[in-house]
Enzyme design. Sequence first.
Site, mmCIF file in Angstrom:
data_model
loop_
_atom_site.group_PDB
_atom_site.id
_atom_site.type_symbol
_atom_site.label_atom_id
_atom_site.label_comp_id
_atom_site.label_asym_id
_atom_site.label_seq_id
_atom_site.Cartn_x
_atom_site.Cartn_y
_atom_site.Cartn_z
ATOM 1 C CG HIS A 121 -0.925 0.618 2.793
ATOM 2 N ND1 HIS A 121 -0.542 1.310 3.410
ATOM 3 C CD2 HIS A 121 -0.086 -0.225 3.408
ATOM 4 C CE1 HIS A 121 -0.094 1.445 4.595
ATOM 5 N NE2 HIS A 121 0.342 -0.014 4.836
ATOM 6 C CD GLU A 167 -2.888 -1.371 4.674
ATOM 7 O OE1 GLU A 167 -2.746 -1.734 5.579
ATOM 8 O OE2 GLU A 167 -3.084 0.106 5.012
ATOM 9 C CG HIS A 283 -0.481 4.523 11.802
ATOM 10 N ND1 HIS A 283 -2.063 3.517 12.221
ATOM 11 C CD2 HIS A 283 -0.188 3.291 11.321
ATOM 12 C CE1 HIS A 283 -2.033 2.638 11.261
ATOM 13 N NE2 HIS A 283 -1.475 2.594 9.905
#
Length: 313
Positions: A121, A167, A283
């Site tokens: 992704h 994704e 993240h």
Amino acid sequence: MKLSVPGRVTGAAAMVVVALLTTSATADAAPARVAAAPDIPVAAVKAHLTQLQSIATANGGNRAHGRTGYKASLDYVKGKLDAAGFTTTIQQFTSSGSVGYNLIADWPGGDANQIVMAGSHLDSVTSGAGINDNGSGSAAVLETALAVSRAQYQPAKHLRFAWWGAEELGLVGSRYHVNNLSTANRAKISGYLNFDMIGSPNPGYFVYDDDPAIEKTFKDYFAGLGVATEIETEGDGRSDHAPFKSAGIPVGGLFTGASSTKSAAQAAKWGGTAGQSFDRCYHSSCDTTANINDTALDRNSDALAYAVWELSD
């Protein structure tokens, strides 16, 4: 090997000699493997990561779905592939009110009824540049595709590479792609290889255990390096292989870990820091080019290429 046959030989003896000569000539002429996978230069993979970082920096700090940084990332990858002789296709879909894009790249030749795919992704989360997640997989897949072009590799099977959008919003791009394949076209894919986070800064070496043949291919490569592997569990079902697996397509892949903590046993086996996440910047805004372990990225990029060559030959 040559056979020396003194004098004149007739009858049954002559037939034996002819058979031996034929067998010997056939053995001598037996071809080796069509091609061996090339080494993937980690500097080239990192150069792609530098470009993805620059794109994020110029576009609000991220490369997320629906943001300008994602489309710029896709344009960068597509430009490299077009120049290398791939046939590229952009697939559009809509998610969360924004247009998303998958990029598919086909290498000419090979049996179109036996397709080996490698994908990753390309999108990041909105909070950062996403250089490990998943610039690392995207860059390694890109550089492997470029290596196919440099080698002018002509495998028995057809090679296809993919970069998925959205994704991070729930495997949206890859699911859209698989759902829009006909039953016949799904059946043509002999294997899908997924690469999502392969340069974690405190890395583990995890191999998907979904398809035995693909799993063995990766394990064999790492065994040749003397690097122990473990079965991937943290990201099971959480990346773009999942829609392919649900459709009955054989899948496999590599992973170096995300927010899970590295154990003392794993640190003893792989190095790094026990009691710390495999990727402390998962993240978050610190997932930049500084958030990459070069050794892990190098090993996994080479393993990627090895699998592509082995499974397509």
